[in-house]
Design a protein around this motif. Structure first.
Motif, short mmCIF file in Angstrom:
data_model
loop_
_atom_site.label_atom_id
_atom_site.label_comp_id
_atom_site.label_asym_id
_atom_site.label_seq_id
_atom_site.Cartn_x
_atom_site.Cartn_y
_atom_site.Cartn_z
N HIS A 278 46.42 39.30 57.29
CA HIS A 278 45.15 39.77 57.82
C HIS A 278 45.20 39.77 59.35
CE1 HIS A 278 42.34 39.34 54.15
NE2 HIS A 278 43.59 39.45 53.72
N PHE A 279 44.24 40.42 59.95
CA PHE A 279 44.18 40.51 61.41
C PHE A 279 44.15 39.10 62.00
CE2 PHE A 279 41.91 41.19 65.47
CZ PHE A 279 42.73 42.15 66.03
N GLU A 280 45.11 38.82 62.90
CA GLU A 280 45.25 37.52 63.55
C GLU A 280 45.38 36.39 62.52
OE1 GLU A 280 42.01 37.36 66.36
OE2 GLU A 280 43.12 38.60 67.81
N ASP A 281 46.16 36.63 61.50
CA ASP A 281 46.34 35.70 60.38
C ASP A 281 46.98 34.40 60.87
OD1 ASP A 281 47.14 34.45 57.93
OD2 ASP A 281 47.13 36.40 56.96
N PRO A 282 46.31 33.25 60.65
CA PRO A 282 46.87 31.98 61.13
C PRO A 282 48.09 31.50 60.34
CG PRO A 282 44.87 31.59 59.88
CD PRO A 282 44.98 33.08 60.03
N ARG A 283 48.39 32.17 59.20
CA ARG A 283 49.52 31.73 58.37
C ARG A 283 50.84 32.35 58.79
NH1 ARG A 283 47.23 34.05 52.89
NH2 ARG A 283 47.26 35.83 54.31
N LEU B 203 50.43 47.43 58.15
CA LEU B 203 49.65 47.60 59.37
C LEU B 203 48.44 48.44 59.01
CD1 LEU B 203 52.33 48.29 62.14
CD2 LEU B 203 51.17 46.14 61.62
N SER B 204 47.26 47.92 59.32
CA SER B 204 46.03 48.57 58.92
C SER B 204 45.57 49.58 59.96
CB SER B 204 44.94 47.51 58.72
OG SER B 204 43.67 48.10 58.64
N TRP B 205 45.40 50.82 59.52
CA TRP B 205 44.83 51.84 60.39
C TRP B 205 43.45 51.41 60.86
CZ3 TRP B 205 42.95 57.19 58.24
CH2 TRP B 205 42.58 58.03 59.31
N ALA B 206 42.67 50.82 59.95
CA ALA B 206 41.33 50.35 60.33
C ALA B 206 41.42 49.27 61.41
CB ALA B 206 40.60 49.82 59.11
N ASP B 207 42.35 48.33 61.27
CA ASP B 207 42.49 47.28 62.28
C ASP B 207 42.95 47.82 63.62
OD1 ASP B 207 41.67 45.24 60.62
OD2 ASP B 207 43.69 44.55 60.13
N SER B 208 43.62 48.98 63.61
CA SER B 208 44.16 49.52 64.85
C SER B 208 43.07 49.86 65.86
CB SER B 208 45.02 50.75 64.58
OG SER B 208 44.23 51.88 64.22
N LEU B 209 41.83 49.96 65.41
CA LEU B 209 40.72 50.26 66.32
C LEU B 209 40.03 49.00 66.83
CD1 LEU B 209 39.05 53.33 64.55
CD2 LEU B 209 41.00 53.25 66.12
N ARG B 210 40.45 47.83 66.39
CA ARG B 210 39.87 46.58 66.88
C ARG B 210 40.37 46.28 68.30
NH1 ARG B 210 38.91 41.99 62.85
NH2 ARG B 210 39.08 42.87 60.75
N GLU C 167 36.23 52.92 59.19
CA GLU C 167 34.93 53.42 58.73
C GLU C 167 34.50 54.67 59.49
OE1 GLU C 167 31.94 50.45 58.66
OE2 GLU C 167 32.95 49.21 57.15
N SER C 168 34.83 54.71 60.77
CA SER C 168 34.41 55.84 61.60
C SER C 168 35.19 57.12 61.29
CB SER C 168 34.58 55.49 63.08
OG SER C 168 35.95 55.20 63.37
N CYS C 169 36.29 57.01 60.54
CA CYS C 169 37.14 58.17 60.28
C CYS C 169 37.04 58.67 58.83
CB CYS C 169 38.60 57.84 60.57
SG CYS C 169 38.94 57.41 62.29
N GLY C 170 36.29 57.96 57.99
CA GLY C 170 36.29 58.28 56.58
C GLY C 170 35.17 59.21 56.15
#
Length: 295
Positions: A204-209, A229-236, A264-267
């Motif tokens: 997950h994004f910034e996964d502590p594991r 690699l998440s396309w959605a996370d790429s906008l964070r 969400e903004s691209c769907g």
């Protein structure tokens, strides 16, 4: 190193692709064609893997082939969980692989296979050993799902929790390690099958594991890792910093890198399973990530 890229995850599963918005997978097929060509333009020899089928459905693959999706991939992938969710026994694995090979001109990889410890750790222990017996030497890549249990405070990626009943909770018990990092019974056998048997572990994004996961993968002798690699996370904010950190941590492994999840903004709908309004934007994301991490 990046040994392959994968174009989406489980496109015939409504938990990962909105089948109401793209009932015939025409949008998905076009998206794969464009993204596959974009990856090839960045790295001509990098294998491109079709998003793993779940359930395994040769008819789905034939449909995608008719729609041209298989023209821009090099490998087809399947996912199977016969002791948890699939309606077939574990001993049918060879037949399921043969059915896919019969309708595909591409090699077949098993990019997710696993067994939950939900009912008993002994079931997972048996499932790991029997899966290895049935699949090792039969396909080129096998990724066991997964190293870690899903933390109970995180949601499972599913759109039909209410319909799943107790099956929903199996999502949280697929790891060889518990949420707190302690080993389950099956872990003691895993190194018997490496490096041929790989691991699929989503971060997950910034996964502590992440750092502990890398240490365990090395200890177990794992060479092949599948992640995403998440396309959605790429906008964070800070996305590139996190992506760079994740990929640096995995640089000693042969990584199959999955590109998925619509912002969400691209769907067409505001959900990560939605087809994008413009499939070219997904292809551009695939090209950028391939250029950054596989060139």
């Amino acid at each position: 190193m990046i040994e392959a890229v994968k174009l989406w995850n489980e496109p015939n599963n409504k938990s990962h692709w909105d089948l109401e918005l793209d009932k015939d997978w025409l949008i998905y097929s076009r998206m794969v064609r464009l993204a596959g060509a974009a990856v090839r333009a960045e790295h001509a020899t990098l294998p491109r893997v079709l998003g793993g089928m779940s359930p395994i459905d040769p008819g789905f693959l034939e449909r995608l082939d008719r729609q041209g999706a298989l023209d821009e991939v090099d490998v087809v992938a399947v996912h199977g969980f016969p002791l948890d969710w699939n309606h077939w026994p574990i001993d049918e694995w060879p037949r399921r692989i043969a059915e896919v090979r019969a309708v595909s001109r591409h090699p077949v990889w098993v990019t997710e296979v696993g067994v939950s410890s939900f009912g008993a750790e002994e079931v997972q222990e048996f499932g790991l050993r029997r899966t290895a017996e049935l699949l090792l030497g039969r396909v080129e890549r096998i990724h066991w799902y997964s190293l870690y249990d899903l933390p109970k405070t995180w949601p499972a990626t599913t759109r039909h929790r209410e319909a799943e009943g107790s099956s929903y909770y199996r999502h949280f018990h697929m790891g060889l390690l518990r949420e707190d990092g302690t080993p389950k019974r099956a872990l003691r056998h895993f190194a018997d099958y490496t490096p041929e048997l790989g691991i699929c572990q989503w971060f997950h994004f910034e996964d502590p594991r992440l750092d502990d996961a890398v240490a365990w993968l090395k200890k177990l002798g794992v060479r092949h890792v599948r992640t995403g690699l998440s396309w959605a996370d790429s906008l964070r904010p800070g996305a590139e910093v996190w992506f760079d950190r994740q990929m640096r941590a995995l640089e000693d492994f042969d990584v199959t890198l999955t590109y998925c999840f619509t912002p969400e903004s691209c769907g067409m709908a505001a959900h990560h399973t939605s087809p994008p309004n413009h499939v070219e934007e997904y292809a551009d994301f695939c090209a950028r990530m391939t250029r950054r991490y596989a060139s």
